[in-house]
Scaffold this active site. Structure first.
Site, PDB file in Angstrom:
ATOM      1  N   ARG A  23       0.824  -1.211   0.000  1.00  0.00           N
ATOM      2  CA  ARG A  23       0.000   0.000   0.000  1.00  0.00           C
ATOM      3  C   ARG A  23       0.860   1.265   0.000  1.00  0.00           C
ATOM      4  O   ARG A  23       0.460   2.299  -0.531  1.00  0.00           O
ATOM      5  CB  ARG A  23      -0.952  -0.004   1.200  1.00  0.00           C
ATOM      6  CG  ARG A  23      -2.029  -1.085   1.143  1.00  0.00           C
ATOM      7  CD  ARG A  23      -3.138  -0.860   2.159  1.00  0.00           C
ATOM      8  NE  ARG A  23      -2.668  -0.919   3.538  1.00  0.00           N
ATOM      9  CZ  ARG A  23      -2.625  -2.030   4.270  1.00  0.00           C
ATOM     10  NH1 ARG A  23      -3.007  -3.190   3.730  1.00  0.00           N
ATOM     11  NH2 ARG A  23      -2.209  -1.994   5.513  1.00  0.00           N
ATOM     12  N   CYS A  44      -6.394 -17.715  16.115  1.00  0.00           N
ATOM     13  CA  CYS A  44      -7.188 -17.610  17.349  1.00  0.00           C
ATOM     14  C   CYS A  44      -8.554 -18.280  17.213  1.00  0.00           C
ATOM     15  O   CYS A  44      -9.219 -18.550  18.210  1.00  0.00           O
ATOM     16  CB  CYS A  44      -7.361 -16.145  17.745  1.00  0.00           C
ATOM     17  SG  CYS A  44      -5.806 -15.330  18.173  1.00  0.00           S
ATOM     18  N   THR A 274      16.793  -5.543  13.567  1.00  0.00           N
ATOM     19  CA  THR A 274      17.773  -6.380  14.248  1.00  0.00           C
ATOM     20  C   THR A 274      19.149  -5.713  14.156  1.00  0.00           C
ATOM     21  O   THR A 274      19.291  -4.624  13.592  1.00  0.00           O
ATOM     22  CB  THR A 274      17.842  -7.774  13.603  1.00  0.00           C
ATOM     23  OG1 THR A 274      18.438  -7.652  12.294  1.00  0.00           O
ATOM     24  CG2 THR A 274      16.450  -8.390  13.469  1.00  0.00           C
ATOM     25  N   ASN A 275      20.155  -6.397  14.690  1.00  0.00           N
ATOM     26  CA  ASN A 275      21.521  -5.867  14.568  1.00  0.00           C
ATOM     27  C   ASN A 275      22.086  -5.996  13.159  1.00  0.00           C
ATOM     28  O   ASN A 275      23.127  -5.426  12.845  1.00  0.00           O
ATOM     29  CB  ASN A 275      22.452  -6.576  15.554  1.00  0.00           C
ATOM     30  CG  ASN A 275      22.580  -8.058  15.255  1.00  0.00           C
ATOM     31  OD1 ASN A 275      21.600  -8.798  15.317  1.00  0.00           O
ATOM     32  ND2 ASN A 275      23.779  -8.518  14.929  1.00  0.00           N
ATOM     33  N   ASN A 278      19.250  -3.747   7.562  1.00  0.00           N
ATOM     34  CA  ASN A 278      18.016  -3.896   6.767  1.00  0.00           C
ATOM     35  C   ASN A 278      17.245  -5.186   7.058  1.00  0.00           C
ATOM     36  O   ASN A 278      16.448  -5.633   6.231  1.00  0.00           O
ATOM     37  CB  ASN A 278      18.311  -3.815   5.270  1.00  0.00           C
ATOM     38  CG  ASN A 278      18.722  -2.419   4.843  1.00  0.00           C
ATOM     39  OD1 ASN A 278      18.680  -1.485   5.648  1.00  0.00           O
ATOM     40  ND2 ASN A 278      19.136  -2.278   3.597  1.00  0.00           N
ATOM     41  N   GLY A 283       6.462 -10.260  15.492  1.00  0.00           N
ATOM     42  CA  GLY A 283       5.632 -11.394  15.896  1.00  0.00           C
ATOM     43  C   GLY A 283       6.142 -12.179  17.080  1.00  0.00           C
ATOM     44  O   GLY A 283       6.922 -11.688  17.900  1.00  0.00           O
ATOM     45  N   ASP A 284       5.710 -13.435  17.145  1.00  0.00           N
ATOM     46  CA  ASP A 284       5.984 -14.283  18.302  1.00  0.00           C
ATOM     47  C   ASP A 284       7.469 -14.579  18.503  1.00  0.00           C
ATOM     48  O   ASP A 284       7.870 -15.007  19.585  1.00  0.00           O
ATOM     49  CB  ASP A 284       5.244 -15.626  18.156  1.00  0.00           C
ATOM     50  CG  ASP A 284       3.739 -15.475  18.230  1.00  0.00           C
ATOM     51  OD1 ASP A 284       3.257 -14.340  18.415  1.00  0.00           O
ATOM     52  OD2 ASP A 284       3.037 -16.493  18.085  1.00  0.00           O
ATOM     53  N   TYR A 426     -23.512   5.821  28.813  1.00  0.00           N
ATOM     54  CA  TYR A 426     -24.439   5.361  29.854  1.00  0.00           C
ATOM     55  C   TYR A 426     -25.881   5.391  29.364  1.00  0.00           C
ATOM     56  O   TYR A 426     -26.389   6.396  28.898  1.00  0.00           O
ATOM     57  CB  TYR A 426     -24.331   6.215  31.113  1.00  0.00           C
ATOM     58  CG  TYR A 426     -25.534   6.038  32.032  1.00  0.00           C
ATOM     59  CD1 TYR A 426     -25.861   4.759  32.510  1.00  0.00           C
ATOM     60  CD2 TYR A 426     -26.349   7.100  32.385  1.00  0.00           C
ATOM     61  CE1 TYR A 426     -26.974   4.573  33.318  1.00  0.00           C
ATOM     62  CE2 TYR A 426     -27.454   6.921  33.198  1.00  0.00           C
ATOM     63  CZ  TYR A 426     -27.769   5.659  33.653  1.00  0.00           C
ATOM     64  OH  TYR A 426     -28.869   5.471  34.446  1.00  0.00           O
TER      65      TYR A 426
END
Length: 573
Positions: A23, A44, A274-275, A278, A283-284, A426
């Site tokens: 996109r 899930c 990360t180290n 690029n 994620g998990d 309410y």
């Protein structure tokens, strides 16, 4: 010049990164690798398909390779496993289904390898009747067992979210179900005073619950499995669902030079880099920062993974978006009950030596005079400055929106005073003029202002009773017919001012009402008349919740042994 971006793994993080990047950049060359057949599915929802609530298997498939190609022009390569990453030469090594290996150069990589189910080195664990639930293939395998007419029972090892959801759905399919959990309680994000209600709900629906006991060995017995627990207890079942947690699927990165944490999770900065140059990770499989306590942790949830995928794509496209931590906001349906939490629990704060306070309120989810008003329990955790650190709730209705509101306040760095000032929807069918979130804020504010001191049911269990008076300020009818704490005296709050002379000022008064509100009024009366007073947090309702203990033989059996000490036993009316 267009960028060439490799996405390693799909589902929440990888698929979100790929779609967002397209996109933002129509010219980028985007290739997604997935070692299995399915690139984006509703993991899930897997237990609910097994349980029959979700009828169509296709409903679980969010995106297919064809749809990703047609809508986003992404080159999706299924049955293609990335087995190595040369970060110096910017080359990925891919193994195809036929065993052949090839290389693919890149400008950027997004690592979204996810996690695998833990399968510890336990005797007999390689039986075909011991299954885990992580993907569509696992779902098909479990459902195949459940659909067999001869399948009558299942044992779920592990009482986390997946384990509890599986137990509920297997019970819905008519199986005899047992949960075995090695920890003292199920569902680690919840403190024991909240999770006890969930455990009672599980047991009340006929699921056997065995806590504080792990698996020693498995053994195939004819058409079933025999399970030996550490306690010596043996169970026999048709099949087993192993749900004791996950570990990051990062073995392929060992030679890449990418830094991993102590348990193999990928280390990233606030931009999810990360180290390695690029190379992003989401994620998990990554370590994240706990939004509340700012320590590194791991929280494998779909919501954060989706957000991380989007942020990684933003940064590849040059937007410099940061990920500011995970709160661990989560929710679960347990039969007719909902439980939800956000932020840190007491166990985490104690481990990190972070000072905190708690309050518990029991309130109707909407106006009590409107039909169908069901009670919910809401626990709030906050510090001396009033900053909200966490919250947990259980109930049949309205739990989700209260935790969502508090999660938002935490994300914005809010305080208990902010909770009191929130203007929430309410009308009698939906809430009360003072919403439970407002009420939690009021109670917390009163404690911080020194207007009331509270004692929890856990503290009550070990409290010195020699120099105290246990005072029940409910009505005589409530005291005599609804039960009370053993050893308490009854002076209704509306009669309290006229009976102050009956109380000994040399003793500390521990007083309670039904849910804590009248107890606060009583506390103010007594304190301003020179008594030393503590209000039992959450009142008699909290005391009623604390004695439950899961049965180990008959899950419907009413326990006769309270968890609180004999001096504060519940006396039934």
């Amino acid at each position: 010049m267009s960028k060439k971006v490799l996405i390693v793994g799909g589902v929440a993080g990888g698929a979100s990164a790929a779609a967002r990047l397209r996109r933002l950049d129509e010219t980028a060359e985007i290739i997604m690798f997935e070692r299995d057949e399915y690139i984006s599915f509703a993991n899930c929802g897997l237990p609910y398909y097994i349980g029959g609530t979700i009828k169509e298997r296709e409903a679980l498939l969010v995106q297919t390779p064809e749809s990703m190609k047609s809508r986003f022009n992404i080159d999706v390569r299924i049955y293609s496993e990335v087995i190595g990453l040369d970060t110096h030469n910017k080359v990925a090594i891919i193994k195809k289904r036929d065993g052949s290996v090839y290389e693919e150069t890149y400008d950027y990589v997004v690592l979204s390898p996810g996690a695998k189910a833990i399968r510890p080195n336990i005797e007999g664990i390689n039986s075909e009747r011991i299954l885990s639930l992580r993907n569509i293939q696992d779902t098909d395998s479990i459902k195949a067992y459940v659909d067999k007419d001869e399948t009558k029972s299942a044992v779920v090892i592990g009482g986390g979210f997946v384990g509890v959801e599986m137990a509920e759905n297997l019970k819905h399919r008519g199986l005899d179900v047992t949960i075995v959990e090695a920890a003292p309680h199920v569902m680690a994000p919840f403190d024991s005073d909240i999770v006890l209600a969930v455990e009672k709900e599980i047991s009340d629906h006929g699921v056997r619950l065995i806590l504080n006991d792990g698996v020693k060995a498995f053994k195939e017995q004819g058409s079933g499995v025999e399970i030996t627990l550490n306690s010596g207890t043996t169970l026999t079942t048709d099949f087993v669902v192993l749900a004791i947690g996950v570990f990051p699927d990062t073995g392929f990165l060992k030679e890449s030079g990418i830094k991993l944490g102590a348990r193999g999770h990928i280390l990233v900065d606030a931009n999810l880099v990360t180290n390695a140059e690029n190379v992003f990770a989401v994620g998990d499989a990554i370590e994240v920062v706990d939004f509340v306590n700012k320590q590194n942790t791991t929280i494998p949830l779909a919501g954060p993974a989706n957000k991380q995928g989007r942020i990684a794509a933003d940064n590849i496209a040059g937007l410099r978006t940061s990920y500011n931590g995970t709160q661990g906001t989560s929710i679960i349906k347990v039969f007719d009950m909902t439980a939800a939490s956000t932020g840190d629990n007491e166990r985490t704060l104690k481990r990190l030596n972070i000072s905190y306070k708690t309050i518990t309120v029991h309130l109707a989810a909407h106006a009590s005079y409107y039909p169908g008003a069901l009670m919910m329990t809401l626990k709030l955790i906050f510090n001396e400055e009033g900053k909200v650190l966490g919250a947990q709730a259980v109930g049949a209705d309205g739990v989700d929106k209260r935790i969502d509101v508090i999660a938002t306040v935490i994300r914005l760095g809010g305080t208990v005073t902010d909770l009191t000032e929130l203007e929430l929807c309410y009308a009698p069918p939906f809430s009360s003029a003072k919403d439970p979130v407002n009420m939690a804020g009021y109670v917390a504010e009163n404690i911080l202002a020194g207007r009331v001191e509270v004692i929890t049911t856990e503290q009550l269990a070990t409290y010195d009773r020699e120099n105290t008076i246990l005072l029940d300020v409910r009505t005589e009818i409530e005291y005599n017919t609804g039960g009370h704490l053993e050893g308490s005296i009854n002076i209704p709050v509306d009669s309290l001012r006229g009976k102050l002379g009956e109380l000994d000022k040399t003793k500390e008064i521990l007083e309670y009402c039904q849910i804590g509100l009248r107890g606060y009024v009583a506390s103010r009366i007594l304190t301003q008349n020179g008594f030393k007073v503590k209000n039992i947090d959450g009142g008699y309702k909290s005391c009623l919740m604390s004695p439950f203990k899961p049965a180990t033989v008959d899950p419907i059996e009413t326990p006769d042994k309270p968890l609180i000490n004999p001096d504060t036993q519940i006396v039934k009316g």
